[in-house]
Write an enzyme that holds these catalytic residues in place. Structure first.
Site, PDB file in Angstrom:
ATOM      1  N   ARG A 169       0.838  -1.220   0.000  1.00  0.00           N
ATOM      2  CA  ARG A 169       0.000   0.000   0.000  1.00  0.00           C
ATOM      3  C   ARG A 169       0.868   1.264   0.000  1.00  0.00           C
ATOM      4  O   ARG A 169       0.570   2.241   0.684  1.00  0.00           O
ATOM      5  CB  ARG A 169      -0.919   0.039   1.223  1.00  0.00           C
ATOM      6  CG  ARG A 169      -1.975  -1.017   1.258  1.00  0.00           C
ATOM      7  CD  ARG A 169      -2.959  -0.846   0.095  1.00  0.00           C
ATOM      8  NE  ARG A 169      -4.149  -1.616   0.329  1.00  0.00           N
ATOM      9  CZ  ARG A 169      -4.251  -2.917   0.090  1.00  0.00           C
ATOM     10  NH1 ARG A 169      -3.228  -3.572  -0.437  1.00  0.00           N
ATOM     11  NH2 ARG A 169      -5.377  -3.561   0.329  1.00  0.00           N
ATOM     12  N   SER A 243     -10.697  -0.116   3.601  1.00  0.00           N
ATOM     13  CA  SER A 243      -9.866  -0.257   4.808  1.00  0.00           C
ATOM     14  C   SER A 243      -9.416   1.118   5.274  1.00  0.00           C
ATOM     15  O   SER A 243      -8.812   1.855   4.507  1.00  0.00           O
ATOM     16  CB  SER A 243      -8.613  -1.077   4.507  1.00  0.00           C
ATOM     17  OG  SER A 243      -8.951  -2.348   4.031  1.00  0.00           O
ATOM     18  N   GLU A 338      -4.716   4.216   6.316  1.00  0.00           N
ATOM     19  CA  GLU A 338      -4.431   3.942   4.910  1.00  0.00           C
ATOM     20  C   GLU A 338      -4.964   5.101   4.065  1.00  0.00           C
ATOM     21  O   GLU A 338      -4.470   5.371   2.986  1.00  0.00           O
ATOM     22  CB  GLU A 338      -5.119   2.632   4.511  1.00  0.00           C
ATOM     23  CG  GLU A 338      -4.638   2.063   3.217  1.00  0.00           C
ATOM     24  CD  GLU A 338      -5.688   1.242   2.511  1.00  0.00           C
ATOM     25  OE1 GLU A 338      -6.721   1.820   2.112  1.00  0.00           O
ATOM     26  OE2 GLU A 338      -5.466   0.040   2.356  1.00  0.00           O
TER      27      GLU A 338
HETATM   28  N1  EPU Z   1     -10.818 -10.240  10.755  1.00  0.00           N
HETATM   29  C1  EPU Z   1     -11.376 -10.048  11.989  1.00  0.00           C
HETATM   30  N2  EPU Z   1     -12.487  -9.253  12.101  1.00  0.00           N
HETATM   31  C2  EPU Z   1     -13.055  -8.660  11.034  1.00  0.00           C
HETATM   32  C3  EPU Z   1     -12.515  -8.875   9.747  1.00  0.00           C
HETATM   33  C4  EPU Z   1     -11.383  -9.651   9.626  1.00  0.00           C
HETATM   34  O1  EPU Z   1     -10.904 -10.568  12.983  1.00  0.00           O
HETATM   35  O2  EPU Z   1     -14.029  -7.925  11.210  1.00  0.00           O
HETATM   36  C5  EPU Z   1      -9.587 -11.025  10.641  1.00  0.00           C
HETATM   37  C6  EPU Z   1      -9.793 -12.417  10.137  1.00  0.00           C
HETATM   38  O3  EPU Z   1      -8.960 -13.251  10.903  1.00  0.00           O
HETATM   39  C7  EPU Z   1      -9.305 -12.395   8.717  1.00  0.00           C
HETATM   40  C8  EPU Z   1      -8.239 -11.336   8.778  1.00  0.00           C
HETATM   41  O4  EPU Z   1      -8.701 -10.387   9.745  1.00  0.00           O
HETATM   42  O5  EPU Z   1      -8.785 -13.617   8.349  1.00  0.00           O
HETATM   43  C9  EPU Z   1      -7.997 -10.641   7.462  1.00  0.00           C
HETATM   44  O6  EPU Z   1      -9.216 -10.112   6.962  1.00  0.00           O
HETATM   45  P1  EPU Z   1      -9.488  -9.949   5.388  1.00  0.00           P
HETATM   46  O7  EPU Z   1      -9.081 -11.167   4.662  1.00  0.00           O
HETATM   47  O8  EPU Z   1     -10.868  -9.444   5.247  1.00  0.00           O
HETATM   48  O9  EPU Z   1      -8.461  -8.865   4.917  1.00  0.00           O
HETATM   49  P2  EPU Z   1      -7.886  -7.530   5.577  1.00  0.00           P
HETATM   50  O10 EPU Z   1      -6.474  -7.781   5.955  1.00  0.00           O
HETATM   51  O11 EPU Z   1      -8.802  -6.992   6.626  1.00  0.00           O
HETATM   52  C10 EPU Z   1      -6.976  -6.655   3.284  1.00  0.00           C
HETATM   53  C11 EPU Z   1      -6.980  -5.358   2.545  1.00  0.00           C
HETATM   54  C12 EPU Z   1      -8.311  -5.163   1.814  1.00  0.00           C
HETATM   55  C13 EPU Z   1      -8.498  -6.315   0.860  1.00  0.00           C
HETATM   56  C14 EPU Z   1      -8.479  -7.621   1.675  1.00  0.00           C
HETATM   57  C15 EPU Z   1      -8.597  -8.841   0.793  1.00  0.00           C
HETATM   58  C16 EPU Z   1      -5.496  -3.880   3.803  1.00  0.00           C
HETATM   59  C17 EPU Z   1      -5.389  -2.714   4.723  1.00  0.00           C
HETATM   60  N3  EPU Z   1      -6.733  -4.259   3.474  1.00  0.00           N
HETATM   61  O12 EPU Z   1      -7.958  -6.544   4.309  1.00  0.00           O
HETATM   62  O13 EPU Z   1      -8.231  -3.976   1.054  1.00  0.00           O
HETATM   63  O14 EPU Z   1      -9.727  -6.202   0.160  1.00  0.00           O
HETATM   64  O15 EPU Z   1      -7.233  -7.723   2.404  1.00  0.00           O
HETATM   65  O16 EPU Z   1      -7.392  -9.050   0.141  1.00  0.00           O
HETATM   66  O17 EPU Z   1      -4.471  -4.420   3.371  1.00  0.00           O
HETATM   67  C18 EPU Z   1      -8.700  -1.649   1.031  1.00  0.00           C
HETATM   68  O18 EPU Z   1      -7.488  -1.472   0.953  1.00  0.00           O
HETATM   69  O19 EPU Z   1      -9.523  -0.676   1.053  1.00  0.00           O
HETATM   70  C19 EPU Z   1      -9.200  -3.002   1.146  1.00  0.00           C
HETATM   71  C20 EPU Z   1     -10.496  -3.263   1.344  1.00  0.00           C
END
Ligand code: EPU
Length: 343
Positions: A169, A243, A338
């Site tokens: 990012r 995010s 972000e």
């Molecule tokens: N989780 C929780 N609670 C929640 C949601 C998630 O505990 O409410 C935990 C779960 O363990 C899950 C982990 O967090 O396995 C990761 O969650 P997720 O796979 O939804 O991905 P993220 O790390 O929260 C990132 C990107 C997103 C992108 C997703 C999918 C960043 C800051 N965000 O989110 O990007 O869509 O992965 O690849 O890197 C964005 O940048 O606007 C965005 C939405």
């Protein structure tokens, strides 16, 4: 002295131009459709010594105050094949092309590379700035070059992939060259016979559930869209910027200490360090689904701060600060936004 170009409006409310739906006034606002218009507008701003900020889809910005400068919304369109051979093609796209529409165009044509990045809000010109990424793919994997205009001189410059210094990012446009260049077009290298290797767990699980073992790029795109729609709010219905924070990266030592107390803590390798999902940290602090007036934390994804209607920029920012504070207190981890905070 430059007279004010016709395209520049004064005292403009930008609520419709940021996906958080924050109502704020920009002293000057211009939507530019061509390079010539952009150069005129830049010359005026230089002349008047106005601060400037460039908006794409407005999906990665939070206005915490009125803007006492010139906001420029980049609307330069265009899609053009620059070069191709039997396996690949180089597609040049204008900064003002909507990112998701560009992805859909490529999926329709059967060109592989960006299907995992379906439904990411925002514009094509903004994509390199934070090296957008989702479901195991980041923009830099298909990125070739971009053309930008230097704000202080109006001169055109091409940036190679190396010169963009992409990271998680992150790029040179968020660091050393912040605010110095405006991106006008981007060139991507796409596959004509896409090889598909989904590796992101949420994606492979969803494909398996649908009984798809050899996905096409359309399957990937459809599945990513379904996952995103199931847990991320649609900004045209509920204001949000995706995010809100980056996923923090911590040392292995700090991680091992935390893991003793929280054995279930999700984590991913990040070079010599460990990346922790900010969503998990925020969720553990009890924020998911919380609402204060019209500012809240989305009920399906703790990393997304939402505006249920009339939240102000300071109200959203105040909530973000409280979240940062509680994550710091509980885990000793600093969350960094972000999104760009303006005002
Ligand atoms: N989780 C929780 N609670 C929640 C949601 C998630 O505990 O409410 C935990 C779960 O363990 C899950 C982990 O967090 O396995 C990761 O969650 P997720 O796979 O939804 O991905 P993220 O790390 O929260 C990132 C990107 C997103 C992108 C997703 C999918 C960043 C800051 N965000 O989110 O990007 O869509 O992965 O690849 O890197 C964005 O940048 O606007 C965005 C939405």
């Amino acid at each position: 002295m430059n007279t004010k170009p016709e395209v520049i409006r004064e005292g403009f409310n930008i609520a419709a131009y940021n996906t958080m739906g924050i109502s704020a006034t920009s002293r000057f606002f211009a939507e530019v459709d061509t390079l010539e218009e952009l150069k005129e507008v830049l010359a005026f701003a230089r002349d008047q010594h106005l601060p400037m900020y460039f908006l794409g889809g407005g999906s990665n910005v939070l206005f915490v105050d009125d803007y006492d400068g010139l906001l420029i919304r980049m609307n330069i369109k265009g899609k053009e094949i620059q070069n191709e051979n039997d396996d690949h093609l180089l597609l040049k796209a204008g900064a003002g092309e909507n990112w998701h529409e560009l992805v859909m165009y490529c999926v329709e044509k059967g060109w592989g590379g960006i299907e995992n990045l379906s439904l990411i809000p925002g514009s094509t010109g903004a994509a390199p700035i934070q090296n957008i990424g989702a479901y195991g793919v980041e923009l830099d994997q298909v990125f070739v070059s971009l053309e930008a205009i230097e704000v202080s001189t109006g001169e055109r410059r091409t940036f190679s992939k190396e010169e963009c210094r992409f990271g998680y990012r992150d790029s040179i446009f968020k660091n050393e060259l912040k605010g110095e260049y405006v991106i006008c077009s981007v060139v991507l290298r796409l596959q004509k016979h896409p090889e598909i290797t989904p590796s992101y767990k949420a994606l492979t699980n969803a494909l398996a559930e649908k009984g798809i073992s050899k996905p096409t790029i359309r399957d990937i795109s459809n599945t990513v869209i379904e996952i995103r729609e199931s847990k991320l709010p649609d900004p045209s219905k509920i204001g949000n910027t995706g995010s809100f924070f980056k996923n923090p990266v911590i040392s292995k030592d700090q991680f091992h200490t935390l893991q003793k107390e929280y054995p279930e803590i999700p984590h991913y390798p990040a070079g010599d360090e460990i990346k922790i999902p900010a969503a998990w940290l925020i969720d553990q602090c009890g924020w998911k689904g919380k609402r204060f007036g019209d500012a809240g934390v989305h009920k399906m994804q703790a990393l997304v701060i939402v505006n249920y209607g009339n939240a102000t920029g300071p109200e959203i920012w105040d909530l973000a600060n409280k979240i940062q504070h509680s994550v710091q207190q509980k885990f000793g981890i600093a969350l960094t936004p972000e999104v760009n905070i303006i005002g």
